[in-house]
Design a protein around this motif. Structure first.
Motif, mmCIF file in Angstrom:
data_model
loop_
_atom_site.group_PDB
_atom_site.id
_atom_site.type_symbol
_atom_site.label_atom_id
_atom_site.label_comp_id
_atom_site.label_asym_id
_atom_site.label_seq_id
_atom_site.Cartn_x
_atom_site.Cartn_y
_atom_site.Cartn_z
ATOM 1 N N ILE A 213 0.825 -1.214 0.000
ATOM 2 C CA ILE A 213 0.000 0.000 0.000
ATOM 3 C C ILE A 213 0.855 1.258 0.000
ATOM 4 O O ILE A 213 0.571 2.222 -0.714
ATOM 5 C CB ILE A 213 -0.940 -0.005 1.221
ATOM 6 C CG1 ILE A 213 -1.915 -1.188 1.132
ATOM 7 C CG2 ILE A 213 -1.691 1.306 1.339
ATOM 8 C CD1 ILE A 213 -2.748 -1.374 2.371
ATOM 9 N N ASP A 214 1.911 1.244 0.816
ATOM 10 C CA ASP A 214 2.723 2.449 0.981
ATOM 11 C C ASP A 214 3.347 2.878 -0.343
ATOM 12 O O ASP A 214 3.771 2.047 -1.156
ATOM 13 C CB ASP A 214 3.836 2.215 2.003
ATOM 14 C CG ASP A 214 3.306 2.118 3.423
ATOM 15 O OD1 ASP A 214 2.093 2.313 3.614
ATOM 16 O OD2 ASP A 214 4.093 1.834 4.343
ATOM 17 N N LEU A 215 3.403 4.150 -0.544
ATOM 18 C CA LEU A 215 4.058 4.734 -1.714
ATOM 19 C C LEU A 215 4.911 5.897 -1.226
ATOM 20 O O LEU A 215 4.390 6.851 -0.638
ATOM 21 C CB LEU A 215 3.030 5.221 -2.733
ATOM 22 C CG LEU A 215 3.590 5.860 -4.006
ATOM 23 C CD1 LEU A 215 4.374 4.836 -4.817
ATOM 24 C CD2 LEU A 215 2.465 6.465 -4.851
ATOM 25 N N LYS A 216 6.205 5.771 -1.427
ATOM 26 C CA LYS A 216 7.118 6.801 -0.947
ATOM 27 C C LYS A 216 6.859 8.113 -1.675
ATOM 28 O O LYS A 216 6.695 8.134 -2.899
ATOM 29 C CB LYS A 216 8.566 6.364 -1.146
ATOM 30 C CG LYS A 216 9.584 7.313 -0.531
ATOM 31 C CD LYS A 216 10.998 6.764 -0.713
ATOM 32 C CE LYS A 216 12.021 7.702 -0.088
ATOM 33 N NZ LYS A 216 13.406 7.191 -0.280
ATOM 34 N N VAL A 217 6.798 9.177 -0.896
ATOM 35 C CA VAL A 217 6.606 10.485 -1.513
ATOM 36 C C VAL A 217 7.806 10.795 -2.404
ATOM 37 O O VAL A 217 8.948 10.488 -2.062
ATOM 38 C CB VAL A 217 6.424 11.571 -0.435
ATOM 39 C CG1 VAL A 217 7.664 11.715 0.422
ATOM 40 C CG2 VAL A 217 6.051 12.902 -1.070
ATOM 41 N N ARG A 235 5.529 14.079 -6.353
ATOM 42 C CA ARG A 235 4.357 13.206 -6.367
ATOM 43 C C ARG A 235 3.964 12.892 -4.921
ATOM 44 O O ARG A 235 4.816 12.674 -4.074
ATOM 45 C CB ARG A 235 4.672 11.907 -7.099
ATOM 46 C CG ARG A 235 3.501 10.924 -7.202
ATOM 47 C CD ARG A 235 3.998 9.565 -7.634
ATOM 48 N NE ARG A 235 4.918 9.000 -6.664
ATOM 49 C CZ ARG A 235 5.745 7.979 -6.919
ATOM 50 N NH1 ARG A 235 5.782 7.459 -8.118
ATOM 51 N NH2 ARG A 235 6.541 7.511 -5.975
ATOM 52 N N ASP A 236 2.653 12.891 -4.684
ATOM 53 C CA ASP A 236 2.166 12.543 -3.346
ATOM 54 C C ASP A 236 2.583 11.123 -2.973
ATOM 55 O O ASP A 236 2.670 10.237 -3.832
ATOM 56 C CB ASP A 236 0.641 12.637 -3.270
ATOM 57 C CG ASP A 236 0.137 14.070 -3.318
ATOM 58 O OD1 ASP A 236 0.974 14.987 -3.234
ATOM 59 O OD2 ASP A 236 -1.087 14.272 -3.437
ATOM 60 N N LYS A 268 2.361 14.743 1.512
ATOM 61 C CA LYS A 268 2.580 15.752 0.478
ATOM 62 C C LYS A 268 4.071 16.041 0.307
ATOM 63 O O LYS A 268 4.824 16.077 1.279
ATOM 64 C CB LYS A 268 1.863 17.049 0.851
ATOM 65 C CG LYS A 268 0.346 16.969 0.778
ATOM 66 C CD LYS A 268 -0.120 16.834 -0.658
ATOM 67 C CE LYS A 268 -1.635 16.851 -0.779
ATOM 68 N NZ LYS A 268 -2.060 16.694 -2.190
ATOM 69 N N PRO A 269 4.526 16.246 -0.929
ATOM 70 C CA PRO A 269 5.936 16.632 -1.137
ATOM 71 C C PRO A 269 6.198 18.026 -0.603
ATOM 72 O O PRO A 269 5.282 18.824 -0.390
ATOM 73 C CB PRO A 269 6.091 16.569 -2.660
ATOM 74 C CG PRO A 269 4.707 16.689 -3.206
ATOM 75 C CD PRO A 269 3.788 16.102 -2.188
ATOM 76 N N LYS A 270 7.471 18.314 -0.380
ATOM 77 C CA LYS A 270 7.854 19.580 0.256
ATOM 78 C C LYS A 270 7.806 20.756 -0.711
ATOM 79 O O LYS A 270 7.756 21.907 -0.266
ATOM 80 C CB LYS A 270 9.258 19.454 0.854
ATOM 81 C CG LYS A 270 9.355 18.395 1.944
ATOM 82 C CD LYS A 270 10.791 18.217 2.400
ATOM 83 C CE LYS A 270 10.905 17.120 3.447
ATOM 84 N NZ LYS A 270 12.311 16.870 3.844
ATOM 85 N N ALA A 271 7.856 20.478 -2.003
ATOM 86 C CA ALA A 271 7.834 21.564 -2.985
ATOM 87 C C ALA A 271 6.839 21.219 -4.092
ATOM 88 O O ALA A 271 6.625 20.053 -4.415
ATOM 89 C CB ALA A 271 9.218 21.793 -3.582
ATOM 90 N N THR A 272 6.254 22.244 -4.678
ATOM 91 C CA THR A 272 5.247 22.064 -5.721
ATOM 92 C C THR A 272 5.901 21.944 -7.097
ATOM 93 O O THR A 272 7.101 22.216 -7.275
ATOM 94 C CB THR A 272 4.274 23.243 -5.724
ATOM 95 O OG1 THR A 272 5.004 24.434 -6.057
ATOM 96 C CG2 THR A 272 3.618 23.411 -4.356
#
Length: 627
Positions: A213-217, A235-236, A268-272
């Motif tokens: 299930i886990d997906l690394k940000v 990517r989330d 959420k990632p740290k930058a957009t």
């Protein structure tokens, strides 16, 4: 005074009986005594009270033939009421006692567990009934929902079971109370199934589920391949909430829900995307030219390729992106030109004297302040300032102290490997140069050795020469060509030393001077060659090269005996022939392509501990003739 006057034999005595034939004189009335109370008036009996009844003859006559008649006795009416009440109580008592006696020692009628009726059964019979009827349901796989997917979950493997004893213990025991008898006769009692679990097994099962299930940000970044920017968009990520998932599964087991939704957090990632795109726009400015470093009249140049190899843009923690420059690795190739070698720091090492390691002490010295240089390069990239940067020197400590080096357990040779080549070409010079740079290097316990990180970019300023190397399926001249032979030799020292292989990339074509399936290439900045010292001891690298061979030895404390087993070559692919007339053409000798398996067998005290398999696929090498 004679007592006869009072008509009695004495004061206060009984009156004397009159003599026969004599005249009786009535006794004189007694005077009232002050201490005596008058007797109460006599109450007439109810029988004497007249009642008004027709034709009665008691009391006084009444008109129209009516007369008074006494009522029925009150005592007889009260006795009837008491008897009636007692009769009712007896009926009620029997209505409770009879079924209570029948129900005593058994499950009350109407008692069910997940639709299984256990009413009227003893505890043992109820337990057997539940085990038989609910066994299939208890072993049935659960359906879990998470991250938009369905997962089959085996409760038995996770240590979840129906706790029959705890389930039955919820039911009333002993002689039932009136309320329990009433509920048994008029309604039903549904018992929730109780569950027993193995906490460790359930935790392990959920952890295994989390891996699916886990997906690394994915954080946004800008790196470089060669000098071309490579943009990684953010990517989330997601993460299964482990503790909440365990609770949800336990609660749903043997429950009515057919599907169980598990809680998943979004990371959420740290930058957009916008911030990453803005950082990528700075790449042309960052690589617009080399950077010149100066110190006390000395000068050294960092080429654009070196800048690109050690530069990246990463999230700054505040929603934006910042340039990150690895100055320590970047200046490896130029520090000698900026710092007097006599004042430079020196790491402790060992030399081999009489077949035994002897410590060569280290020392502190002057070196480039790499933290300040990294900040200056980042400021230049953002602000677009001057590309000539004065470096500051600072006191630099060696990587370890002499005392730490003595505690590394370097006492014996654990592996050694030698490869051979023809004499006196430019590639031999490169092999000798890199062997000299790495001779005596110490790899600490747990440390990962990176050849590109330690040696840096190969350039002519440090004695490397252009020599043939494989690139794009052809031989081309490149500065530092030939050091793949040194890397192959070191890889085999790693292999037989029982150390962890982190990154090695086989040559595109098989080269006959190397053992098939046990060789590695290297280039700048990639592919790198890396291995990890996964032992509790230090590893001393001793390397030397002659005109015809290169040898790499590792010294440490031996842990394993290593055996290499190779399969036969299979999936053989024939080579093709071609001609070329270009000015940079280099002849190539054709080689078949094939696949081979190699096992590394770890032994201790003669007993096999484990074996690791590595499969290598070689492409056919074109037989190229230059005309």
């Amino acid at each position: 005074m004679s007592p006869d006057i009072f008509g009695s034999t004495g004061l206060g005595g009984p009156p004397a009986s009159p003599a026969r034939g004599s005249m009786s004189i009535p006794p004189a009335a007694q005077p009232a005594q002050p201490w005596q109370m008058a007797p109460p008036p006599e109450r007439p009996s109810p029988r004497d009270e007249p009642s008004l009844v027709p034709g009665g003859d008691g009391g006084f006559p009444q008109p129209d033939g009516l007369r008074y008649e006494e009522p029925p006795p009150r005592r007889r009416r009260g006795r009837g009421i008491v008897l009636a009440v007692l009769a009712v109580l007896c009926v009620v008592g029997l209505a409770y006692a009879v079924p209570a006696v029948v129900m005593s020692g058994k499950m009350l009628p109407g008692t069910t567990v997940r639709g299984v009726d256990i009413g009227g059964l003893t505890a043992t019979e109820a337990a057997d009934e539940l085990r038989e009827r609910l066994a299939a349901e208890a072993s049935e796989k659960m359906t879990l929902l998470a991250a938009g997917r369905r997962f089959a979950f085996d409760p038995e493997e996770a240590g979840l079971k129906l706790d029959v004893v705890a389930t039955i213990n919820q039911a009333p025991s002993g002689f039932p109370a009136p309320g329990q008898v009433w509920r048994a006769l008029t309604g039903t009692t549904e018992l929730d199934p109780k569950v027993s679990s193995d906490p460790e097994a359930l935790k392990d099962a959920v952890e295994g589920l989390a891996k699916k299930i886990d997906l690394k940000v994915r954080e946004g970044s800008v790196t470089f391949k060669g000098v071309d920017p490579v943009v990684v968009t953010p990517r989330d990520g997601r993460e299964l909430e482990r503790e909440a998932a365990v609770a949800a599964i336990e609660d749903a087991f043997l429950g009515p829900a057919r599907e169980v939704r598990l809680p998943v957090s979004v990371i959420k990632p740290k930058a957009t995307d916008a911030m990453v795109a803005k950082a990528a726009s700075l790449a042309p400015r960052a690589l617009s030219g080399p950077v010149v470093l100066t110190s006390s009249g000395r000068r050294a140049r960092l080429p654009v390729e070196t800048l690109a190899a050690h530069l990246s843009f990463e999230p700054d923690g505040a929603g934006g992106m910042r340039p990150v420059f690895d100055a320590r690795s970047a200046v490896v190739t130029v520090e000698d030109a900026l710092v007097d070698p006599g004042t430079a720091p020196r790491d402790p090492t060992f030399e081999i004297v009489g077949g035994r390691p002897k410590l060569v002490p280290g020392r502190k010295g002057k070196g480039i302040d790499d933290e300040k240089l990294a900040a200056d390069v980042a400021e230049m990239i953002v602000g677009g300032g001057d590309r000539t940067i004065p470096v500051s020197l600072t006191t630099v400590q060696p990587r370890m102290t002499d005392a730490q080096a003595r505690e590394l357990g370097i006492k014996e040779r654990i592996s050694q490997f030698t490869t051979f080549y023809d004499c006196c070409s430019a590639r031999v010079v490169n092999i000798k140069t890199i062997a000299g740079l790495l001779d005596g290097y110490l790899v600490k316990p747990g440390e990962t050795f990176s050849l590109n990180g330690v040696v840096g970019r190969r350039d002519t300023g440090r004695g490397f020469l252009p020599a043939p190397m494989i690139e794009g399926g052809r031989l081309v001249n490149s500065v530092g060509g030939g050091i793949s032979q040194f890397v192959t030799t070191m890889y085999n020292a790693v292999f037989f030393g029982g150390l962890e292989d982190v990154q090695h990339v086989a040559h595109e074509f098989y080269i006959s001077r190397y053992p098939a399936g046990r060789e590695s290439t290297v280039s700048w900045p990639q592919p790198d060659f890396r291995w990890r010292n996964d032992s509790p001891y230090g590893v001393l690298v001793k390397s030397s090269a002659t005109d015809r061979s290169v040898t790499v030895s590792f010294w440490s404390t031996k842990r394993y005996e290593i055996e290499s087993i190779s399969s036969e070559r299979y999936d053989v692919v024939p080579f093709e022939s071609a001609t070329d007339s270009g000015p940079d053409c280099i002849d190539m000798v054709g080689q078949q392509g094939f696949t081979i398996d190699v096992w590394r067998v770890f032994k201790k005290d003669g007993k096999e501990i484990k074996r690791v398999k590595k499969t290598t696929v070689y492409k056919p090498e074109t037989n190229l003739t230059c005309s």
